[in-house]
Design a protein around this motif. Structure first.
Motif, PDB file in Angstrom:
ATOM      1  N   TRP A 104      -1.878   2.549   2.408  1.00 24.77           N
ATOM      2  CA  TRP A 104      -3.241   3.039   2.593  1.00 24.77           C
ATOM      3  C   TRP A 104      -4.072   3.389   1.659  1.00 24.77           C
ATOM      4  N   MET A 105      -2.854   4.540   1.291  1.00 24.04           N
ATOM      5  CA  MET A 105      -4.013   5.645   0.342  1.00 24.04           C
ATOM      6  C   MET A 105      -4.058   5.123  -0.694  1.00 24.04           C
ATOM      7  N   THR A 123      -6.897   0.910   0.895  1.00 20.94           N
ATOM      8  CA  THR A 123      -8.627   1.589   0.408  1.00 20.94           C
ATOM      9  C   THR A 123      -8.844   2.582   1.097  1.00 20.94           C
ATOM     10  N   PRO A 124      -8.745   3.239  -0.156  1.00 23.36           N
ATOM     11  CA  PRO A 124      -8.958   4.693  -0.228  1.00 23.36           C
ATOM     12  C   PRO A 124     -10.164   4.870   0.276  1.00 23.36           C
TER      13      PRO A 124
END
Lengths: 304, 419
Positions: free
Chosen positions: B134-135, B138-139
């Motif tokens: 997810w980094m 969707t950072p």
């Protein structure tokens, strides 16, 4: 001496292979890259910090001849909202939820704490509660010397202040989450996506109210005490916190803590309705917010 | 440039780098004993990770009072240690500090390995490591974590790519110089954003100071140079690198300079915390724990060790002695670790609602995880010392034009003298 140096450097430039030399220009280029990288890195952060203000001014013209509290609503809007509601709750309505706590009435009985634990399936072994009631000396709001572990409630020489997630208009926890696993919904409730949380605990660190809690152990709730409206599975290893009882309030109910309070110290309601109890309290009583100077714009007010 | 030679037996060529596997066969018992110890450490770390994955947070000493533990101390620490290598490497290519050239390969290797260890600390702390994706997907641009995490990952890639360039000589000096132009800003960026993880929290008074950023930069550089100096002495002792006393003196002068800047900044920070016109109760009471309270055991040594290291390195009569240089470096490497530990844990010890928690000590699982990661890093360096061509070929010293112009003496001469 200096002449020699000049000559030398010229000489070395002339014999340098593949046009390679040290030069001031190269060095300045290097500095340029440093500044560029840092600037590039901060641009998105600055942009997103500015973004809410833009949205706010856009909304400003909407309510016509509005309420005196409208300026608060203008600051309170969805943050990092992914466009669909969190999996365990119904979609948000048009309300803006807020709470007022009367600390003059609060006797520190912790019935709100217990009601909250039962309502929200907080692990009985988890070692935390969403609500923490601080017992403080008369005369000042001295949080640094507050007592959380008091044994006997209702002491006349003390006063009590319940603290929980403030559903801030500028939630530092939401800003701090690296993966947008937590966000603020359109009705103001800050929620956590348990299926996305990466367990970095940065939100625990950024919250000035100690409102967030991590499930270090598998939460245990007796079978017959489980609330089917609230998720319990998959909570080990993720962060949770007060949701203004999202499962009740989005279905016309009030929060469990408001219901449980024996002295009626808590008032919960819709701030966008000028006639709601919270709106009237904010307009008629002199209220204050905890750590106002932090600028988180909490949506829980205290009145005393 | 490189001479065409017939490869010795046991030398395997892979991605244009000569891996001298034959050297392992001739390695002595002491070498293998050391490797065995490291392998044991690595195994213990692996078991601890297995334990952490099955038991989750219950296996950790971290709780809500200490949401971050040893893994985060080590993250800050290792990221900092990686700085030294890069500063030395960059000063060769950017500022023409030719005396450090024999160290450049070791320096870059250490930088890469340290950052790798830092990142492993994060991965092993996650209960569901696969969610790290997810980094990337969707950072969140307002989270300092995104910046430090991506910077560290990028830095590791750049360091290992740089190392490969140094081994193969591909692209020549020109590319090496350009890589420095990327790597040095990236290093500064990485340390800055790591400091942001602490300093960008208005909820934590102890950390919420912009002074954190320069202190992180200097602590990182000082501890990094110190650990590089120690590693260089070790490799010289085993005859892997040939280095001059002059080079070590330059390195220790650099170290002393950075140490005193580091201490100075800490001093002004302390001053502003306690000065009557600037003291804020929350900040003052938290910092007092460092000097006289329950975290004094970890923070007072930071000051004592730091000042001692500086005095050792600045005494004219003894500062050229390897013994003194190694001692001072070791003192500062320890001091910076204590600083990272006390800064992290004291920041948590009094929570935002003013509640005290007793000092944090890692659990067995956390400790073994850290030992496992440390063992892995040391194992990579130990094997690299045998297998990889860490010694910079002498024909690269001064890369030609400096020698011709007669400005720099060839360092090789000094090496034979001191050896």
């Amino acid at each position: 001496m200096s002449d020699n140096k000049k000559l030398d450097s010229k000489g070395s430039e002339a014999t340098a292979p593949e046009g390679y030399t040290y030069s001031r220009r190269r060095f300045v280029e290097g500095i340029g890259v440093v500044v560029g990288m840092v600037a590039l890195g901060t641009v998105p952060a600055l942009l997103s910090a500015q973004a809410p203000l833009v949205v706010a001014s856009g909304n400003g013209s909407e309510p016509e001849g509005g309420d005196v509290l409208d300026y608060i609503l203008e600051e309170d809007h969805a943050v990092n909202y992914p466009g669909k509601p969190v999996s365990y709750a119904d979609p948000a309505g048009s309300e803006k939820w807020a709470m007022v706590i009367d600390v003059k009435a609060c006797v520190g009985c912790r019935r709100c704490v217990y009601a909250c634990v039962e309502e929200n399936n907080i692990g009985r072994n988890s070692g935390f509660t969403y609500i923490q009631v601080l017992e403080m000396e008369l005369g000042k709001v001295d949080i640094e010397h507050a007592n959380l572990e008091y044994e006997e409630a209702g002491s006349p020489d003390k006063w009590y202040m319940p603290v929980q997630c403030m559903q801030c208009a500028k939630p530092t926890c939401v800003y701090g989450c690296p993966v947008i696993a937590t966000w603020k919904e359109p009705d103001g409730i800050v929620v956590i996506d348990y299926d996305k949380c990466i367990a970095c605990r940065n939100c625990l660190v950024t919250c000035p109210y100690d409102a967030r809690h991590f499930n270090w152990v598998e939460p245990e709730v007796p079978e017959d005490e489980r609330n089917p409206d609230v998720p319990l599975e998959e909570k080990a290893g993720v962060v949770e916190k007060c949701t203004f009882c999202i499962q009740r309030t989005r279905n016309g109910g009030t929060t469990a803590c408001t219901e449980a309070c024996p002295v009626g110290a808590r008032t919960f309601g819709d701030l966008s309705d000028p006639e709601s109890a919270v709106s009237i309290l904010l307009k008629t009583r002199r209220v204050w917010r905890l750590k106002e100077e932090y600028g988180n714009e909490p949506m829980i007010w205290y009145v005393g | 440039m490189a001479l065409v030679t017939t490869p010795r037996p046991g030398v395997k060529r892979f991605i244009s780098v000569d891996f001298d596997l034959g050297a392992l066969r001739t390695a002595g018992t002491r070498y293998w004993a050391f490797v065995t110890i490291l392998l044991v450490g690595l195994t213990l770390g692996g078991l601890a990770w297995g334990n952490a994955m099955t038991q989750g947070g219950a296996a950790m000493a971290m709780r809500d009072a200490y949401p971050w533990g040893l893994w985060f101390t080590n993250y800050m620490y290792y990221v900092g240690l990686a700085a030294g290598g890069l500063v030395v490497y960059a000063s060769v290519h950017l500022f023409g500090a030719e005396q450090f050239r024999p160290l450049s390969r070791l320096a870059v290797l250490l930088a890469g390995v340290f950052v790798m260890m830092a990142l492993l600390g994060i991965i092993t702390d996650m209960e569901r490591p696969w969610r790290a994706v997810w980094m990337l997907l969707t950072p969140n641009p307002t989270s300092p974590f995104v910046y430090t995490g991506s910077a560290a990952t990028l830095y590791m890639i750049v360091a290992f790519f740089d190392l490969w360039l140094l081994f193969t000589g591909k692209g020549g000096e020109k590319l090496a110089f350009r890589m420095t132009l990327i790597a040095l800003p990236l290093a500064i960026y990485m340390h800055t954003t790591t400091a942001f993880v602490l300093s960008m929290n208005k909820s934590r008074e102890l950390w919420n100071s912009a002074m954190m950023v320069p202190i992180f930069l200097t602590s990182a550089t000082a501890s990094g140079v110190a650990v590089l100096l120690i590693a260089a002495y070790i490799l010289q002792h085993f005859g892997i690198l040939k280095l001059t006393a002059k080079m070590f003196r330059s390195l220790s002068t650099l170290l002393a300079t950075v140490i005193i800047i580091d201490l100075f900044m800490l001093f002004v920070e302390i001053l502003s915390i306690f000065w009557p016109t600037s003291a804020k109760p929350g900040h003052t009471m938290r910092f007092s724990e460092f000097l006289t309270g329950r975290y004094a055991f970890a923070f007072v040594p930071v000051l004592v060790l730091g000042v001692t290291a500086f005095i050792l390195l600045s005494r004219r009569s003894t500062r050229h002695l390897p013994r003194v240089q190694i001692t001072a470096s070791a003192l500062y490497v320890i001091a910076v670790f204590m600083k990272r530990y006390s800064l992290m844990s004291m920041g948590f010890a009094i929570n935002p609602l003013g509640q005290y928690a007793p000092p944090y000590a890692p659990s067995l699982t956390e400790g073994l995880l850290a030992i496992g990661i440390l063992s892995l890093g040391m194992l990579i360096v130990t094997v690299s010392a045998k297998v990889l061509p860490l010694a910079v070929p002498e024909d690269e010293y001064g890369h030609g034009e400096a020698l011709e112009s007669g400005r720099l003496e060839p360092i090789a001469d000094g090496a034979t003298e001191s050896g």
